[in-house]
Design a protein around this motif. Sequence first.
Motif, PDB file in Angstrom:
ATOM      1  N   SER A  17       0.823  -1.214   0.000  1.00 27.36           N
ATOM      2  CA  SER A  17       0.000   0.000   0.000  1.00 27.36           C
ATOM      3  C   SER A  17       0.853   1.259   0.000  1.00 27.36           C
ATOM      4  O   SER A  17       0.466   2.280  -0.567  1.00 27.36           O
ATOM      5  CB  SER A  17      -0.931   0.019   1.217  1.00 27.36           C
ATOM      6  OG  SER A  17      -1.878  -1.012   1.111  1.00 27.36           O
ATOM      7  N   ALA A  18       2.011   1.184   0.634  1.00 31.55           N
ATOM      8  CA  ALA A  18       2.919   2.325   0.682  1.00 31.55           C
ATOM      9  C   ALA A  18       3.733   2.468  -0.602  1.00 31.55           C
ATOM     10  O   ALA A  18       4.486   3.427  -0.751  1.00 31.55           O
ATOM     11  CB  ALA A  18       3.858   2.184   1.883  1.00 31.55           C
ATOM     12  N   GLY A  19       3.599   1.505  -1.513  1.00 33.11           N
ATOM     13  CA  GLY A  19       4.334   1.574  -2.767  1.00 33.11           C
ATOM     14  C   GLY A  19       5.770   1.100  -2.669  1.00 33.11           C
ATOM     15  O   GLY A  19       6.570   1.322  -3.559  1.00 33.11           O
ATOM     16  N   LYS A  20       6.094   0.420  -1.580  1.00 32.01           N
ATOM     17  CA  LYS A  20       7.469  -0.037  -1.373  1.00 32.01           C
ATOM     18  C   LYS A  20       7.690  -1.468  -1.834  1.00 32.01           C
ATOM     19  O   LYS A  20       8.811  -1.948  -1.820  1.00 32.01           O
ATOM     20  CB  LYS A  20       7.838   0.095   0.105  1.00 32.01           C
ATOM     21  CG  LYS A  20       7.876   1.543   0.543  1.00 32.01           C
ATOM     22  CD  LYS A  20       8.358   1.660   1.954  1.00 32.01           C
ATOM     23  CE  LYS A  20       8.571   3.130   2.293  1.00 32.01           C
ATOM     24  NZ  LYS A  20       9.485   3.285   3.400  1.00 32.01           N
ATOM     25  N   LEU A  21       6.635  -2.121  -2.267  1.00 31.83           N
ATOM     26  CA  LEU A  21       6.735  -3.517  -2.665  1.00 31.83           C
ATOM     27  C   LEU A  21       5.844  -3.743  -3.876  1.00 31.83           C
ATOM     28  O   LEU A  21       4.645  -3.473  -3.827  1.00 31.83           O
ATOM     29  CB  LEU A  21       6.289  -4.426  -1.513  1.00 31.83           C
ATOM     30  CG  LEU A  21       6.332  -5.919  -1.761  1.00 31.83           C
ATOM     31  CD1 LEU A  21       7.770  -6.403  -1.918  1.00 31.83           C
ATOM     32  CD2 LEU A  21       5.654  -6.660  -0.625  1.00 31.83           C
ATOM     33  N   ALA A  22       6.435  -4.223  -4.943  1.00 29.58           N
ATOM     34  CA  ALA A  22       5.674  -4.556  -6.149  1.00 29.58           C
ATOM     35  C   ALA A  22       4.877  -5.827  -5.883  1.00 29.58           C
ATOM     36  O   ALA A  22       5.365  -6.753  -5.224  1.00 29.58           O
ATOM     37  CB  ALA A  22       6.618  -4.754  -7.322  1.00 29.58           C
ATOM     38  N   PRO A  23       3.650  -5.893  -6.380  1.00 25.69           N
ATOM     39  CA  PRO A  23       2.833  -7.093  -6.166  1.00 25.69           C
ATOM     40  C   PRO A  23       3.516  -8.379  -6.629  1.00 25.69           C
ATOM     41  O   PRO A  23       3.268  -9.438  -6.060  1.00 25.69           O
ATOM     42  CB  PRO A  23       1.576  -6.803  -6.988  1.00 25.69           C
ATOM     43  CG  PRO A  23       1.459  -5.317  -6.967  1.00 25.69           C
ATOM     44  CD  PRO A  23       2.887  -4.827  -7.046  1.00 25.69           C
ATOM     45  N   ALA A  24       4.372  -8.300  -7.610  1.00 24.36           N
ATOM     46  CA  ALA A  24       5.076  -9.495  -8.094  1.00 24.36           C
ATOM     47  C   ALA A  24       5.983 -10.098  -7.023  1.00 24.36           C
ATOM     48  O   ALA A  24       6.347 -11.269  -7.108  1.00 24.36           O
ATOM     49  CB  ALA A  24       5.897  -9.149  -9.335  1.00 24.36           C
ATOM     50  N   LEU A  25       6.345  -9.326  -6.020  1.00 27.47           N
ATOM     51  CA  LEU A  25       7.226  -9.813  -4.951  1.00 27.47           C
ATOM     52  C   LEU A  25       6.461 -10.231  -3.698  1.00 27.47           C
ATOM     53  O   LEU A  25       7.056 -10.481  -2.654  1.00 27.47           O
ATOM     54  CB  LEU A  25       8.248  -8.728  -4.589  1.00 27.47           C
ATOM     55  CG  LEU A  25       9.223  -8.365  -5.702  1.00 27.47           C
ATOM     56  CD1 LEU A  25      10.072  -7.176  -5.307  1.00 27.47           C
ATOM     57  CD2 LEU A  25      10.091  -9.555  -6.038  1.00 27.47           C
ATOM     58  N   LYS A  26       5.152 -10.316  -3.793  1.00 28.24           N
ATOM     59  CA  LYS A  26       4.333 -10.621  -2.611  1.00 28.24           C
ATOM     60  C   LYS A  26       4.715 -11.953  -1.957  1.00 28.24           C
ATOM     61  O   LYS A  26       4.868 -12.011  -0.733  1.00 28.24           O
ATOM     62  CB  LYS A  26       2.854 -10.624  -2.993  1.00 28.24           C
ATOM     63  CG  LYS A  26       1.945 -10.849  -1.810  1.00 28.24           C
ATOM     64  CD  LYS A  26       0.484 -10.770  -2.199  1.00 28.24           C
ATOM     65  CE  LYS A  26      -0.382 -11.003  -0.971  1.00 28.24           C
ATOM     66  NZ  LYS A  26      -1.802 -10.891  -1.295  1.00 28.24           N
ATOM     67  N   ASP A  27       4.866 -13.016  -2.748  1.00 25.84           N
ATOM     68  CA  ASP A  27       5.205 -14.326  -2.166  1.00 25.84           C
ATOM     69  C   ASP A  27       6.543 -14.280  -1.439  1.00 25.84           C
ATOM     70  O   ASP A  27       6.682 -14.818  -0.340  1.00 25.84           O
ATOM     71  CB  ASP A  27       5.227 -15.406  -3.246  1.00 25.84           C
ATOM     72  CG  ASP A  27       3.841 -15.705  -3.790  1.00 25.84           C
ATOM     73  OD1 ASP A  27       2.837 -15.392  -3.107  1.00 25.84           O
ATOM     74  OD2 ASP A  27       3.767 -16.246  -4.909  1.00 25.84           O
ATOM     75  N   TRP A  28       7.543 -13.627  -2.063  1.00 27.09           N
ATOM     76  CA  TRP A  28       8.848 -13.478  -1.418  1.00 27.09           C
ATOM     77  C   TRP A  28       8.705 -12.723  -0.103  1.00 27.09           C
ATOM     78  O   TRP A  28       9.258 -13.113   0.925  1.00 27.09           O
ATOM     79  CB  TRP A  28       9.819 -12.729  -2.335  1.00 27.09           C
ATOM     80  CG  TRP A  28      11.025 -12.243  -1.600  1.00 27.09           C
ATOM     81  CD1 TRP A  28      12.143 -12.951  -1.308  1.00 27.09           C
ATOM     82  CD2 TRP A  28      11.210 -10.938  -1.024  1.00 27.09           C
ATOM     83  NE1 TRP A  28      13.024 -12.165  -0.583  1.00 27.09           N
ATOM     84  CE2 TRP A  28      12.468 -10.929  -0.394  1.00 27.09           C
ATOM     85  CE3 TRP A  28      10.435  -9.785  -0.977  1.00 27.09           C
ATOM     86  CZ2 TRP A  28      12.970  -9.810   0.270  1.00 27.09           C
ATOM     87  CZ3 TRP A  28      10.935  -8.669  -0.316  1.00 27.09           C
ATOM     88  CH2 TRP A  28      12.193  -8.697   0.295  1.00 27.09           C
ATOM     89  N   ALA A  29       7.931 -11.632  -0.149  1.00 26.32           N
ATOM     90  CA  ALA A  29       7.784 -10.785   1.028  1.00 26.32           C
ATOM     91  C   ALA A  29       7.080 -11.521   2.163  1.00 26.32           C
ATOM     92  O   ALA A  29       7.469 -11.395   3.330  1.00 26.32           O
ATOM     93  CB  ALA A  29       7.034  -9.509   0.658  1.00 26.32           C
ATOM     94  N   ILE A  30       6.065 -12.289   1.840  1.00 24.43           N
ATOM     95  CA  ILE A  30       5.354 -13.045   2.886  1.00 24.43           C
ATOM     96  C   ILE A  30       6.289 -14.071   3.515  1.00 24.43           C
ATOM     97  O   ILE A  30       6.315 -14.230   4.742  1.00 24.43           O
ATOM     98  CB  ILE A  30       4.077 -13.693   2.328  1.00 24.43           C
ATOM     99  CG1 ILE A  30       3.039 -12.603   2.030  1.00 24.43           C
ATOM    100  CG2 ILE A  30       3.511 -14.717   3.312  1.00 24.43           C
ATOM    101  CD1 ILE A  30       1.792 -13.088   1.335  1.00 24.43           C
TER     102      ILE A  30
END
Length: 98
Positions: A17-30
């Motif tokens: 939401s803050a624009g610091k993470l591209a949706p394509a990196l969601k799995d990595w981020a989780i």
Amino acid sequence: MDVAAEKAEAAVSAAMSAGKLAPALKDWAIAYASRDPQGFAAWAKAAPVIVAADKDAHSVASAASTDAGLTEEDRIACQLLGMSEAEFAAHKQEIARA
């Protein structure tokens, strides 16, 4: 879903939401936020805005401007070209007027 997974999901959603993470990196981020919540929080705090907040994944935050009206990409180009930001901004304005 357990509490740790919910917290990881919330932290990732906040970063997106803050624009610091591209949706394509969601799995990595989780995965990262689940494994190391404090590390992910530190990363999210220090990460630059790369995606325009509340926009689709393809809206790169070129709008993150400096005082000279330069985007982050423009500042990188300045460094690569060996130009000052003022010179680059002036050239950019000339091009915009043409």
